[in-house]
Write an enzyme that holds these catalytic residues in place. Sequence first.
Site, PDB file in Angstrom:
ATOM      1  N   ARG A 124      11.617  26.582  40.874  1.00 33.91           N
ATOM      2  CA  ARG A 124      11.828  25.181  41.225  1.00 33.91           C
ATOM      3  C   ARG A 124      11.659  24.305  39.985  1.00 33.91           C
ATOM      4  NH1 ARG A 124       7.089  22.756  40.588  1.00 33.91           N
ATOM      5  NH2 ARG A 124       5.170  23.888  41.061  1.00 33.91           N
ATOM      6  N   GLY A 125      12.046  23.045  40.096  1.00 31.74           N
ATOM      7  CA  GLY A 125      11.787  22.091  39.036  1.00 31.74           C
ATOM      8  C   GLY A 125      10.334  21.636  39.066  1.00 31.74           C
ATOM      9  N   GLY A 126       9.887  21.006  37.983  1.00 29.77           N
ATOM     10  CA  GLY A 126       8.545  20.446  37.947  1.00 29.77           C
ATOM     11  C   GLY A 126       7.549  21.348  37.242  1.00 29.77           C
ATOM     12  N   ALA A 171       3.842  16.039  46.950  1.00 27.18           N
ATOM     13  CA  ALA A 171       4.552  16.474  45.748  1.00 27.18           C
ATOM     14  C   ALA A 171       5.944  16.954  46.135  1.00 27.18           C
ATOM     15  CB  ALA A 171       3.782  17.592  45.050  1.00 27.18           C
ATOM     16  N   PHE A 214       8.879  19.923  49.476  1.00 29.29           N
ATOM     17  CA  PHE A 214       7.711  19.053  49.343  1.00 29.29           C
ATOM     18  C   PHE A 214       6.450  19.740  49.865  1.00 29.29           C
ATOM     19  CE2 PHE A 214       9.128  18.285  53.684  1.00 29.29           C
ATOM     20  CZ  PHE A 214       7.929  18.276  54.392  1.00 29.29           C
ATOM     21  N   CYS A 274       1.199  18.614  38.392  1.00 23.05           N
ATOM     22  CA  CYS A 274       2.501  18.061  38.014  1.00 23.05           C
ATOM     23  C   CYS A 274       2.513  17.571  36.572  1.00 23.05           C
ATOM     24  CB  CYS A 274       2.924  16.957  38.974  1.00 23.05           C
ATOM     25  SG  CYS A 274       3.122  17.548  40.667  1.00 23.05           S
TER      26      CYS A 274
END
Length: 229
Positions: free
Chosen positions: A78-80, A146, A160, A177
């Site tokens: 995933r991103g992040g 998040a 999320f 994050c």
Amino acid sequence: MRERTLRVERLGRVEYGAALEIQKQTERAVLNGEQPDTLLLLEHPHVFTMGKAAVPEHLLWDEAERARRGVEVVWSDRGGEATYHGPGQLVGYPVLDLSRLEISIPRYLELLERSLIDYLGSLGIESEPGEPGFTGVWLQGEKLAAIGIKLNRSVVSHGFALNLTTDMSYFDGIVPCGHAERRPTSVEAVTGRRLLTTEAAAAYARNFAATFGAELEWAPAAVGTPVRG
């Protein structure tokens, strides 16, 4: 947006790796037109997930402390950066074909944030989207939810994590994050209310469907262990 069918699967408590496999299977089915857009709602055991922008320095607890606390570490696509999942947290993985919805990634993120903000509003919490560069849902500078997503062709996945009765001490094991100065909070910390994850899942699904202009279709069976809050 035209009203579409949204399949909702309430999966109970599922290990992160098993949930990734469910997402991949769902993604293939949605991409091939074999299944409608799907919202997976679940809860994970203790796990630190490391997104594409995460670095080892974002892990603050050493291996011994993580073992003592029963926390797994998973590097994710995933991103992040780094985030925490665990008991008392509602995790949602929407698997949607954005080409069918005729929306862009920025618009999708805006709607996802809005669905969470509207749900929290029903609990009396006036939350808001993050400032530019800060995704998620926030309350007075503290993060309630998040968000981290992945796009495969036109199908989006991941999603999320909304803190309901989450033990906030577990966030001390990471730089959440990528921002040590931005701390998380929970519905319980804000309102004193202890919401069952199952209760939140049922209510939130209706908010999500309304936000995305979809008609709910509830899947009959769960795959994980029951979530007791």
